[in-house]
Design a protein around this motif. Structure first.
Motif, PDB file in Angstrom:
ATOM      1  N   MET A 185       3.316   0.294  12.190  1.00  0.00           N
ATOM      2  CA  MET A 185       3.518   1.738  12.021  1.00  0.00           C
ATOM      3  C   MET A 185       4.963   2.028  11.585  1.00  0.00           C
ATOM      4  O   MET A 185       5.239   3.063  11.001  1.00  0.00           O
ATOM      5  CB  MET A 185       3.242   2.478  13.342  1.00  0.00           C
ATOM      6  N   LYS A 186       5.884   1.082  11.870  1.00  0.00           N
ATOM      7  CA  LYS A 186       7.292   1.307  11.509  1.00  0.00           C
ATOM      8  C   LYS A 186       7.563   0.984  10.041  1.00  0.00           C
ATOM      9  O   LYS A 186       8.609   1.341   9.501  1.00  0.00           O
ATOM     10  CB  LYS A 186       8.199   0.446  12.395  1.00  0.00           C
ATOM     11  N   ILE A 187       6.660   0.232   9.407  1.00  0.00           N
ATOM     12  CA  ILE A 187       6.946  -0.168   8.019  1.00  0.00           C
ATOM     13  C   ILE A 187       5.978   0.483   7.019  1.00  0.00           C
ATOM     14  O   ILE A 187       5.937   0.079   5.866  1.00  0.00           O
ATOM     15  CB  ILE A 187       6.934  -1.707   7.855  1.00  0.00           C
ATOM     16  N   GLY A 188       5.230   1.459   7.464  1.00  0.00           N
ATOM     17  CA  GLY A 188       4.427   2.174   6.471  1.00  0.00           C
ATOM     18  C   GLY A 188       2.989   2.456   6.852  1.00  0.00           C
ATOM     19  O   GLY A 188       2.315   3.239   6.169  1.00  0.00           O
ATOM     20  N   ALA A 189       2.481   1.816   7.933  1.00  0.00           N
ATOM     21  CA  ALA A 189       1.108   2.147   8.332  1.00  0.00           C
ATOM     22  C   ALA A 189       1.087   3.581   8.857  1.00  0.00           C
ATOM     23  O   ALA A 189       2.023   4.016   9.533  1.00  0.00           O
ATOM     24  CB  ALA A 189       0.619   1.172   9.392  1.00  0.00           C
ATOM     25  N   THR A 190       0.029   4.295   8.536  1.00  0.00           N
ATOM     26  CA  THR A 190      -0.096   5.679   9.016  1.00  0.00           C
ATOM     27  C   THR A 190      -1.018   5.764  10.226  1.00  0.00           C
ATOM     28  O   THR A 190      -0.982   6.736  10.969  1.00  0.00           O
ATOM     29  CB  THR A 190      -0.659   6.585   7.902  1.00  0.00           C
ATOM     30  N   TYR A 236      13.829  -4.474  -2.177  1.00  0.00           N
ATOM     31  CA  TYR A 236      14.538  -4.624  -0.895  1.00  0.00           C
ATOM     32  C   TYR A 236      15.950  -4.035  -1.009  1.00  0.00           C
ATOM     33  O   TYR A 236      16.386  -3.268  -0.147  1.00  0.00           O
ATOM     34  CB  TYR A 236      14.588  -6.111  -0.516  1.00  0.00           C
ATOM     35  N   GLU A 237      16.638  -4.388  -2.110  1.00  0.00           N
ATOM     36  CA  GLU A 237      18.008  -3.879  -2.296  1.00  0.00           C
ATOM     37  C   GLU A 237      18.066  -2.362  -2.327  1.00  0.00           C
ATOM     38  O   GLU A 237      19.021  -1.750  -1.873  1.00  0.00           O
ATOM     39  CB  GLU A 237      18.564  -4.368  -3.635  1.00  0.00           C
ATOM     40  N   LYS A 238      17.025  -1.753  -2.878  1.00  0.00           N
ATOM     41  CA  LYS A 238      16.981  -0.284  -2.995  1.00  0.00           C
ATOM     42  C   LYS A 238      16.533   0.364  -1.687  1.00  0.00           C
ATOM     43  O   LYS A 238      16.391   1.581  -1.602  1.00  0.00           O
ATOM     44  CB  LYS A 238      15.997   0.124  -4.096  1.00  0.00           C
ATOM     45  N   GLY A 239      16.223  -0.435  -0.681  1.00  0.00           N
ATOM     46  CA  GLY A 239      15.784   0.125   0.599  1.00  0.00           C
ATOM     47  C   GLY A 239      14.319   0.531   0.606  1.00  0.00           C
ATOM     48  O   GLY A 239      13.857   1.211   1.519  1.00  0.00           O
ATOM     49  N   LEU A 240      13.565   0.147  -0.429  1.00  0.00           N
ATOM     50  CA  LEU A 240      12.156   0.549  -0.504  1.00  0.00           C
ATOM     51  C   LEU A 240      11.237  -0.428   0.215  1.00  0.00           C
ATOM     52  O   LEU A 240      10.141  -0.083   0.644  1.00  0.00           O
ATOM     53  CB  LEU A 240      11.730   0.672  -1.977  1.00  0.00           C
ATOM     54  N   LEU A 241      11.678  -1.663   0.305  1.00  0.00           N
ATOM     55  CA  LEU A 241      10.871  -2.705   0.955  1.00  0.00           C
ATOM     56  C   LEU A 241      11.627  -3.162   2.195  1.00  0.00           C
ATOM     57  O   LEU A 241      12.770  -3.619   2.090  1.00  0.00           O
ATOM     58  CB  LEU A 241      10.686  -3.878  -0.025  1.00  0.00           C
ATOM     59  N   ALA A 259       0.838  -1.201   0.000  1.00  0.00           N
ATOM     60  CA  ALA A 259       0.000   0.000   0.000  1.00  0.00           C
ATOM     61  C   ALA A 259       0.878   1.260   0.000  1.00  0.00           C
ATOM     62  O   ALA A 259       0.632   2.211  -0.750  1.00  0.00           O
ATOM     63  CB  ALA A 259      -0.919  -0.020   1.217  1.00  0.00           C
ATOM     64  N   ARG A 260       1.928   1.238   0.821  1.00  0.00           N
ATOM     65  CA  ARG A 260       2.823   2.411   0.887  1.00  0.00           C
ATOM     66  C   ARG A 260       3.487   2.642  -0.466  1.00  0.00           C
ATOM     67  O   ARG A 260       3.457   3.747  -1.020  1.00  0.00           O
ATOM     68  CB  ARG A 260       3.881   2.166   1.979  1.00  0.00           C
ATOM     69  N   ILE A 261       4.061   1.564  -1.036  1.00  0.00           N
ATOM     70  CA  ILE A 261       4.792   1.694  -2.301  1.00  0.00           C
ATOM     71  C   ILE A 261       3.821   1.994  -3.452  1.00  0.00           C
ATOM     72  O   ILE A 261       4.159   2.699  -4.398  1.00  0.00           O
ATOM     73  CB  ILE A 261       5.629   0.416  -2.558  1.00  0.00           C
ATOM     74  N   GLY A 262       2.598   1.490  -3.328  1.00  0.00           N
ATOM     75  CA  GLY A 262       1.588   1.717  -4.376  1.00  0.00           C
ATOM     76  C   GLY A 262       0.962   3.105  -4.332  1.00  0.00           C
ATOM     77  O   GLY A 262       0.125   3.425  -5.173  1.00  0.00           O
TER      78      GLY A 262
END
Ligand SMILES: NC(=O)c1ccc[n+]([C@@H]2O[C@H](COP(=O)([O-])OP(=O)(O)OC[C@H]3O[C@@H](n4cnc5c(N)ncnc54)[C@H](O)[C@@H]3O)[C@@H](O)[C@H]2O)c1
Ligand SMILES: [Zn+2]
Ligand SMILES: [Zn+2]
Length: 382
Positions: free
Chosen positions: A238-243, A342-347, A216-219
């Motif tokens: 909340m640490k991985i993208g939940a608001t 993951y490698e790019k630090g996005l996931l 959801a965050r990346i989308g």
């Protein structure tokens, strides 16, 4: 060869670590030295009976019992040996397993839907795809979860159940991406077709839910509401993208969504609790917007046919209730794709792995899942 593996011997019996005898790979098969195995909730479904098949169905699998069963269907490792005719893998390759095989030739595979590969039909129990057994405990044939059984130092599996990854890619991340993270991510991005600016709620924030929250965050969701009965899971979400976070659908419905969505509710609601029960469908629908989508990702007991659902509202609000397997994505695309994120630090996968265990500690890992200590535990093989 003799290896250590974790198996379950009967309904509601604990995971036991045992000596397993594995034969050499047959044509089309590959032996993998395991590096990591993720502890997904689906393996527990076999132990607790949710997806253990009834006696009259078992003959279709060629067995009279689901047990003994070697657990594990998330994992990664290094190719140790290839059987005759295997051309896609070589000794030393890094691989992730895939609980949905992809033969590349059946109608779903040929039409770009590997997640529906016809080979999946025989994966819950029974012999390897060629009809013979490769795994034995005290001379008796052993079933394997998803024809994988990754809670084992070595596995011998069909080449169609493996996905090659790049030599530099991280094996622990690959293990989680091989099922839970991909399934959650695809539930939002591929099945749920999230659009930038939407509000997404994820009900159940374990390993699969962690993939959904990040999908959801990346989308491009403008808000991601994490709902879990355990506050510790909400905090981690909340640490991985939940608001926003809530400990029940009602809590979200009364305390978060009215202001957040101006009363319109969520565009997309993803169901990823440990066990899907019939009452949760209407709960999810009740926080879904007009024109919104509900994705049922979690596994229900195999004979669950009744659900609560307000059919009037479903129709009049033009809502869609969707199922998904593997997040409706193709393992040979999605696993390398998410590894690149993951490698790019996005996931974020590292925050999702809460503990590592030895192969002797599988039951402890599942106890820690049950008590809420774990988001995802992994078995680390030496
Ligand atoms: N569709 C697929 O292809 C697929 C693939 C993998 C896993 N699954 C299924 O997805 C589900 C989730 O798997 P997981 O490994 O993330 O499980 P998990 O046990 O790690 O996480 C489930 C979470 O749901 C929470 N929860 C339980 N009941 C709840 C409720 N009523 N409301 C809100 N939260 C609740 C738990 O506290 C836990 O944090 C399981 O049913 C699993 O079998 C489906
Ligand atoms: Zn899984
Ligand atoms: Zn296929």
């Amino acid at each position: 060869m003799k290896v250590r593996a974790a198996a379950v011997f009967g309904l509601n019996e604990p995971w036991k670590t045992i000596d397993l005898e594995i034969d050499d790979p047959h044509p089309g098969e590959v032996k993998v030295k395991m590096a990591f195995a993720g502890m997904c909730h689906s393996d527990e479904h076999i132990r607790t009976g949710d997806i253990s098949q009834p006696a009259e169905v078992l003959p279709f699998f060629g067995v009279d019992s689901m047990f003994p069963l070697i657990g594990g269907h998330e994992g990664s490792g290094i190719v140790e040996e290839v059987g005759e005719g295997v051309t896609g893998f070589a000794v030393g390759d890094k691989v992730a397993v895939s609980f949905v095989p992809s033969c590349g030739r059946c109608e779903p595979c040929a039409s770009g839907r590997q997640y529906l590969c016809d080979m999946s039909a025989g994966t819950l129990a029974g012999p390897s795809f060629d009809g013979t057994w490769r795994h034995h405990i005290d001379g008796k044939n052993a079933n394997r979860m998803a024809q994988l059984g990754t809670f084992s130092e070595y596995i011998v599996v069909s080449e169609h159940s493996l996905v090659k990854i790049e030599p530099w890619q991280d094996l622990r991340a690959a293990a989680l991406i091989s099922c839970g993270i991909s399934t959650g991510f695809g539930s939002v991005v591929d099945r749920g077709e999230v659009k930038p600016g939407e509000v997404v709620a994820v009900i159940g924030c374990g390993g699969v839910g962690s993939g959904a929250i990040q999908g959801a965050r990346i989308g491009g969701a403008r808000a991601v509401v994490a709902i879990d009965t355990k506050q510790s899971k909400v905090d981690r979400a909340m640490k991985i993208g939940a608001t926003h976070g809530a400990t029940s659908v009602l809590d979200a419905a009364f305390n978060i969504l009215p202001d957040l969505t101006f009363g319109r509710q969520c565009d997309l609601v993803i169901l990823t609790p440990g066990v899907l029960t019939g009452d949760l469908i209407e709960q999810a629908r009740s926080i879904t917007a007009k024109g919104g989508r509900i994705v049922a990702t979690a596994i229900a007991p195999w004979n669950q046919q009744q659900i609560d659902l307000n059919l009037f509202s479903l129709a009049m609000f033009n809502q869609a209730l969707l199922g998904t397997v593997f997040g409706s994505q193709n393992p040979r695309f999605q696993i390398p794709n998410l590894l690149r994120l993951y490698e790019k630090g996005l996931l974020d996968i590292d925050s999702v792995v809460t503990n590592e265990y030895s192969i002797e500690e599988v039951q402890k890992g599942y106890d820690d899942l049950e008590s809420g200590v774990n988001v995802r535990g992994v078995v680390r093989f030496d």
